[in-house]
Design an enzyme around this catalytic site. Structure first.
Site, mmCIF file in Angstrom:
data_model
loop_
_atom_site.group_PDB
_atom_site.id
_atom_site.type_symbol
_atom_site.label_atom_id
_atom_site.label_comp_id
_atom_site.label_asym_id
_atom_site.label_seq_id
_atom_site.Cartn_x
_atom_site.Cartn_y
_atom_site.Cartn_z
ATOM 1 N N ASP A 16 0.834 -1.200 0.000
ATOM 2 C CA ASP A 16 0.000 0.000 0.000
ATOM 3 C C ASP A 16 0.865 1.245 0.000
ATOM 4 O OD1 ASP A 16 -2.084 -1.677 0.053
ATOM 5 O OD2 ASP A 16 -2.804 -1.160 2.074
ATOM 6 N N LEU A 23 -34.135 -11.295 -12.744
ATOM 7 C CA LEU A 23 -34.051 -12.752 -12.850
ATOM 8 C C LEU A 23 -35.228 -13.410 -12.142
ATOM 9 C CD1 LEU A 23 -30.280 -13.266 -11.923
ATOM 10 C CD2 LEU A 23 -31.297 -13.551 -14.192
ATOM 11 N N GLU A 70 -22.357 -18.155 -10.800
ATOM 12 C CA GLU A 70 -21.675 -17.019 -10.150
ATOM 13 C C GLU A 70 -22.398 -16.695 -8.854
ATOM 14 O OE1 GLU A 70 -22.544 -13.944 -12.899
ATOM 15 O OE2 GLU A 70 -21.429 -14.898 -14.524
ATOM 16 N N LYS A 104 -24.558 -14.485 -6.391
ATOM 17 C CA LYS A 104 -25.537 -13.415 -6.609
ATOM 18 C C LYS A 104 -25.268 -12.334 -5.566
ATOM 19 C CE LYS A 104 -30.464 -12.560 -7.161
ATOM 20 N NZ LYS A 104 -30.490 -11.428 -6.253
ATOM 21 N N ASP A 106 -25.504 -9.096 -3.359
ATOM 22 C CA ASP A 106 -26.665 -8.406 -2.804
ATOM 23 C C ASP A 106 -26.381 -6.905 -2.767
ATOM 24 O OD1 ASP A 106 -29.142 -8.148 -1.803
ATOM 25 O OD2 ASP A 106 -28.706 -8.959 0.183
ATOM 26 N N ARG A 151 -30.364 0.817 -12.296
ATOM 27 C CA ARG A 151 -31.293 0.034 -13.102
ATOM 28 C C ARG A 151 -32.639 0.752 -13.252
ATOM 29 N NH1 ARG A 151 -35.150 -3.847 -11.934
ATOM 30 N NH2 ARG A 151 -35.622 -5.146 -13.726
ATOM 31 N N GLU A 185 -22.799 -4.990 -10.307
ATOM 32 C CA GLU A 185 -23.483 -4.801 -9.037
ATOM 33 C C GLU A 185 -22.601 -3.952 -8.121
ATOM 34 O OE1 GLU A 185 -26.357 -6.348 -9.155
ATOM 35 O OE2 GLU A 185 -27.104 -6.471 -7.094
ATOM 36 N N TYR A 240 -20.893 -8.556 -14.324
ATOM 37 C CA TYR A 240 -21.211 -9.938 -14.682
ATOM 38 C C TYR A 240 -21.910 -10.118 -16.020
ATOM 39 C CZ TYR A 240 -25.165 -8.027 -12.053
ATOM 40 O OH TYR A 240 -26.142 -7.217 -11.573
ATOM 41 N N LYS A 297 -31.635 -19.029 -4.993
ATOM 42 C CA LYS A 297 -31.437 -18.318 -3.732
ATOM 43 C C LYS A 297 -30.989 -19.240 -2.595
ATOM 44 C CE LYS A 297 -33.213 -14.045 -4.523
ATOM 45 N NZ LYS A 297 -34.448 -13.640 -3.897
ATOM 46 N N CYS A 355 -44.977 3.522 34.618
ATOM 47 C CA CYS A 355 -43.662 2.957 34.324
ATOM 48 C C CYS A 355 -43.592 1.517 34.851
ATOM 49 C CB CYS A 355 -42.574 3.800 34.989
ATOM 50 S SG CYS A 355 -40.954 3.026 34.924
ATOM 51 N N CYS A 364 -41.023 1.635 38.032
ATOM 52 C CA CYS A 364 -41.249 2.380 39.269
ATOM 53 C C CYS A 364 -42.696 2.840 39.446
ATOM 54 C CB CYS A 364 -40.328 3.593 39.327
ATOM 55 S SG CYS A 364 -40.832 4.894 38.197
ATOM 56 N N CYS A 392 -40.941 7.744 31.266
ATOM 57 C CA CYS A 392 -41.311 7.587 32.663
ATOM 58 C C CYS A 392 -41.022 8.918 33.344
ATOM 59 C CB CYS A 392 -40.465 6.480 33.287
ATOM 60 S SG CYS A 392 -40.338 6.623 35.076
ATOM 61 N N CYS A 402 -36.926 6.537 39.710
ATOM 62 C CA CYS A 402 -37.101 5.291 38.957
ATOM 63 C C CYS A 402 -35.758 4.562 38.930
ATOM 64 C CB CYS A 402 -37.562 5.593 37.541
ATOM 65 S SG CYS A 402 -37.639 4.124 36.499
HETATM 66 S S1 IVH Z 1 -27.343 -11.423 -14.233
HETATM 67 C C1 IVH Z 1 -30.307 -10.556 -17.551
HETATM 68 N N1 IVH Z 1 -25.557 -11.994 -12.404
HETATM 69 O O1 IVH Z 1 -29.651 -9.969 -9.136
HETATM 70 C C2 IVH Z 1 -29.535 -11.053 -16.383
HETATM 71 N N2 IVH Z 1 -27.391 -10.639 -11.772
HETATM 72 O O2 IVH Z 1 -32.523 -10.791 -8.949
HETATM 73 C C3 IVH Z 1 -29.106 -9.959 -15.547
HETATM 74 N N3 IVH Z 1 -27.306 -9.878 -9.449
HETATM 75 O O3 IVH Z 1 -31.115 -7.375 -10.928
HETATM 76 C C4 IVH Z 1 -28.675 -10.308 -14.214
HETATM 77 N N4 IVH Z 1 -25.407 -10.848 -8.927
HETATM 78 O O4 IVH Z 1 -28.915 -6.884 -9.794
HETATM 79 C C5 IVH Z 1 -26.708 -11.361 -12.681
HETATM 80 N N5 IVH Z 1 -23.859 -12.553 -10.912
HETATM 81 C C6 IVH Z 1 -24.997 -11.903 -11.177
HETATM 82 C C7 IVH Z 1 -25.674 -11.139 -10.206
HETATM 83 C C8 IVH Z 1 -26.880 -10.533 -10.546
HETATM 84 C C9 IVH Z 1 -26.405 -10.086 -8.495
HETATM 85 C C10 IVH Z 1 -28.546 -9.106 -9.262
HETATM 86 C C11 IVH Z 1 -28.900 -8.165 -10.366
HETATM 87 C C12 IVH Z 1 -30.315 -8.495 -10.743
HETATM 88 C C13 IVH Z 1 -30.790 -9.293 -9.584
HETATM 89 C C14 IVH Z 1 -31.870 -10.261 -10.044
#
Ligand code: IVH
Length: 680
Positions: A41, A91, A121, A123, A125, A144, A182, A234, A322, A416, A419, A432, A438
């Site tokens: 760094d 999705l 991959e 997903k 959050d 989006r 994301e 992605y 999920k 209260c 007390c 209170c 109290c």
């Molecule tokens: S692909 C047309 N890949 O999940 C396909 N989405 O529930 C586009 N997300 O709105 C999505 N990780 O924001 C894709 N590896 C990943 C993702 C991913 C997170 C999110 C994305 C999407 C939401 C769908």
């Protein structure tokens, strides 16, 4: 390292700057995309500083894609709307192995082929964004939104260190490239951010996703710059030239061009391999530094994706698989009310213990009466409990059970629960009225009185405070100074030495500044900052106690609510009696070193002074720093000129500091700035 700036000709400097930009970009790539840094760094900082120095000496050679240009821009009125080039689909999701198998079956049936390769991959959050690159330069970024139209967050996205402002040149780099990714916040960054927010007395974010979204969708990009956001990409949504044959190759190209892509991706030949990856990812979830809520399963071949096509909102070629949610369903066994040190009553739900994401939860805060009413939570209800980051568990929602017989709506008690004093109401909050009578309030008040920022009595924590109250040794704060060592020795956990130490600490606390004493009294709405304002303005305890509501309201930063709280506190005879007794016991309250002399003028000591902030501040948010300057009569602007009086440089300050030095403008560190605020 490079030669000292002053020995370079302009042409040499230009060359060196280009080389440095390239070098820094390469290290960003190694760090953020490859996760394999080659330098420390400190070495990185040196390169960065060399570039900033050169840019300060040759401001016209600064390029917009320079790694130094990530500090944010002047605030906007609103985020403008952007039409996406292609719809940003979402999705469909599945919850269990059987549902993925059904998805796989459908895909096989529709394509009529034997073997289908999937890329899987994590997903992430976070929130989905679109990035547009023209000739390798980051040109535009948008959220989006509704899928067709999003918000332009280009300048905010520019502040993300993991987002390449310029892609690596490569023969196959398309002139026009639209990528989807994301934006998210790492868990440790999220927790640190929430701690900072909570320390300022503001509402923390409920989870990392909200924190990421709130931080990105800012009108003031300097706020985004101070927030630790990350990005992973992605999908290629559009590009000039032809798309690679498979999604896997697409990710590999993105990575080669310098775009961060999911590291934990895998190719699977069968649905069972997909299911195995899901199980592995779910097990690894707790160890990952960021939140993922499942995996995404994508048909790898581009031509097959096209053959499968899309529905109106989601593709037929991908699915979100999920994890078991971190929200769990349980029962509200009881609703109890706890009493805080200032007497605030807080409803708490006692739950049938349930495991949520590896932690057993048996209680959840309901915040206040309005919240209970809004969510309509009653004893016996079935509810969904949520755990996000390090936030205290909360009840997300009530599950409506058809035909259930429900208990009566919850009501705040009129007395209260500790007390039995009458309960008073202020907006959504109930208090209170028992104050020091109290025990719950007294325990809290004593602990607070002894705390570090107040009288700083070492050895008097929660447990000791509770015992002193329960055994009747302390009936009001002043009793503390009548305690004897013998009495302390009767408490659990005390021996000769600890009792002596506590007695000494109590004696030492008798000399106290007015500010700390005011904090220690625990007056509602009077924290460290207001205590300091009061001490500076009034100078002595007698003057504070003699002030009426109008006088308080006349003090800058004290609004009607604080004024009311102060007057009612000092009007209360019991409080005055306690203060008198404290003074009788020899408490010596010292006036502040810095006093305001002429209140009228003294409240605008920074009149006509102009400040510019650059880099990340640790103690203040950018907004707060600006507000403090403005409260003292100064102005905060975004660009450095000869008219600027001070440039406040935080971490990674960028070129403004150099500009300031060039113009002879005074540069302050954050600590110096804080001192300046304190002294004015
Ligand atoms: S692909 C047309 N890949 O999940 C396909 N989405 O529930 C586009 N997300 O709105 C999505 N990780 O924001 C894709 N590896 C990943 C993702 C991913 C997170 C999110 C994305 C999407 C939401 C769908």
């Amino acid at each position: 390292m490079g030669q000292p700036t002053h020995r370079l000709t302009r042409a040499e400097a230009g060359k060196r700057m280009e080389a440095l930009r390239k070098e820094i970009r390469r290290h960003d790539y190694l760090y953020y995309v490859k996760d394999r840094p080659e330098i420390s760094d400190a070495e990185y900082d040196r390169l960065f500083r060399e570039l900033s120095d050169l840019e300060a000496a040759y401001p016209d050679l600064v390029t917009p894609d320079s790694p130094t240009q990530r500090v944010g821009a002047p605030p906007l009125e609103e985020l403008s709307k952007v039409q996406h080039e292609r719809p940003m689909l979402s999705l469909d999701s599945v919850a269990g192995a059987d549902e993925v198998r059904a998805f796989d079956k459908r895909v096989h049936r529709e394509l009529g082929v034997e073997t289908i390769q999937y890329t899987v991959e994590p997903k992430y959050d976070g929130l989905s964004v679109e990035l547009v690159y023209e000739n390798g330069m980051f040109r535009r970024g948008a959220t989006r939104g509704d899928g067709a139209t999003g918000e332009d967050v280009t300048i905010n996205l520019r502040t993300l260190r993991s987002l390449p402002l310029q892609l690596q040149t490569a023969p196959d780099l398309p002139a026009h490239l639209v990528v989807r990714g994301e934006v998210y916040m790492r868990l440790d960054d999220f927790q640190a951010l929430n701690r900072r927010i909570a320390e300022r007395g503001e509402e923390p974010f409920a989870n990392p996703r909200n924190a990421a979204s709130g931080s990105l969708r800012q009108l003031d990009s300097t706020i985004t710059a101070a927030r630790p956001l990350a990005i992973t990409c992605y999908e290629i949504m559009a590009r000039s030239g032809s798309l690679p044959r498979t999604h896997w190759e697409e990710l590999e190209s993105l990575a080669r061009w310098g775009v961060p892509v999911p590291i934990q991706r895998r190719q699977c030949q069968t649905v069972e391999e997909v299911i195995a990856f899901h199980a592995e990812a779910e097990a690894a979830r707790e160890r990952l530094p960021f939140e993922i809520d499942g995996i995404v399963v994508k048909v790898d071949r581009r031509d097959w994706r096209e053959a499968l096509g899309e529905k109106s909102r989601s593709p037929r070629w991908a699915i979100a698989y999920k994890f078991t949610p971190r929200k769990e369903i349980t029962l509200v066994q009881d609703i109890v009310v706890s009493v805080g040190r200032t007497g605030t009553l807080t409803p708490l739900a006692l739950l049938k213990p349930v495991e949520v994401g590896g932690v057993t939860i048996s209680r959840a805060t309901l915040h206040n009466a309005d919240e209970v009413a809004r969510k309509d939570i009653r004893v016996g209800d079935t509810v969904k409990v949520e755990r996000a980051g390090d936030v205290i568990p909360a009840i997300a929602e009530r599950i409506v059970v058809p035909g259930e017989r429900r208990a009566e709506p919850f009501r705040m008690p009129e007395q209260c629960p500790v007390c039995s004093s009458a309960v008073a109401r202020e907006g959504a909050y109930y208090y209170c009225s028992g104050q020091a009578a109290c025990p719950a309030q007294l325990k809290g008040a004593l602990e607070h009185f002894a705390s570090k920022s107040a009288l700083n009595i070492d050895g008097l924590g929660k447990k000791t405070a509770a015992q002193l109250v329960e055994r009747g040794l302390v009936r009001d704060l002043s009793d503390l100074y009548a305690l004897t060592k013998e009495q302390l020795l009767t408490l659990d956990g005390f021996a000769e030495r600890s009792a002596t130490l506590l007695m000494d600490a109590i004696q030492r606390s008798k000399r106290v500044s007015l500010e700390r004493f005011l904090i220690g009294l625990g007056i509602r709405q009077v924290g460290q900052h207001i205590a300091r304002v009061l001490a500076r303005r009034f100078g002595t305890l007698a003057a504070v106690m003699a002030a009426d509501r109008e006088t308080f309201e006349g003090v800058h930063e004290i609004g009607p609510e604080i004024a009311t709280s102060l007057t009612s506190f000092f009007q209360e005879p019991q409080n005055r009696r306690v203060i008198d007794r404290l003074l009788e016991f020899g408490l010596s309250i010292e006036p502040p070193v810095q006093r305001e002399v002429t209140p009228g003028h003294g409240q605008r000591p920074l009149e006509n002074q102009t400040f510019v902030f650059t880099g990340g501040l640790a103690r203040f948010s950018r907004e707060e720093a600006k507000r403090r300057v403005e409260q003292l009569g100064g102005r905060a602007t975004s660009s450095v000129s000869k008219q600027t009086d001070y440039v406040v440089a935080g971490t990674d300050p960028g070129s403004k500091v150099e500009e300031a030095k060039r113009l002879g403008v005074r540069v302050l560190s954050e600590a110096e700035f804080a001192t300046l605020l304190e002294q004015t």
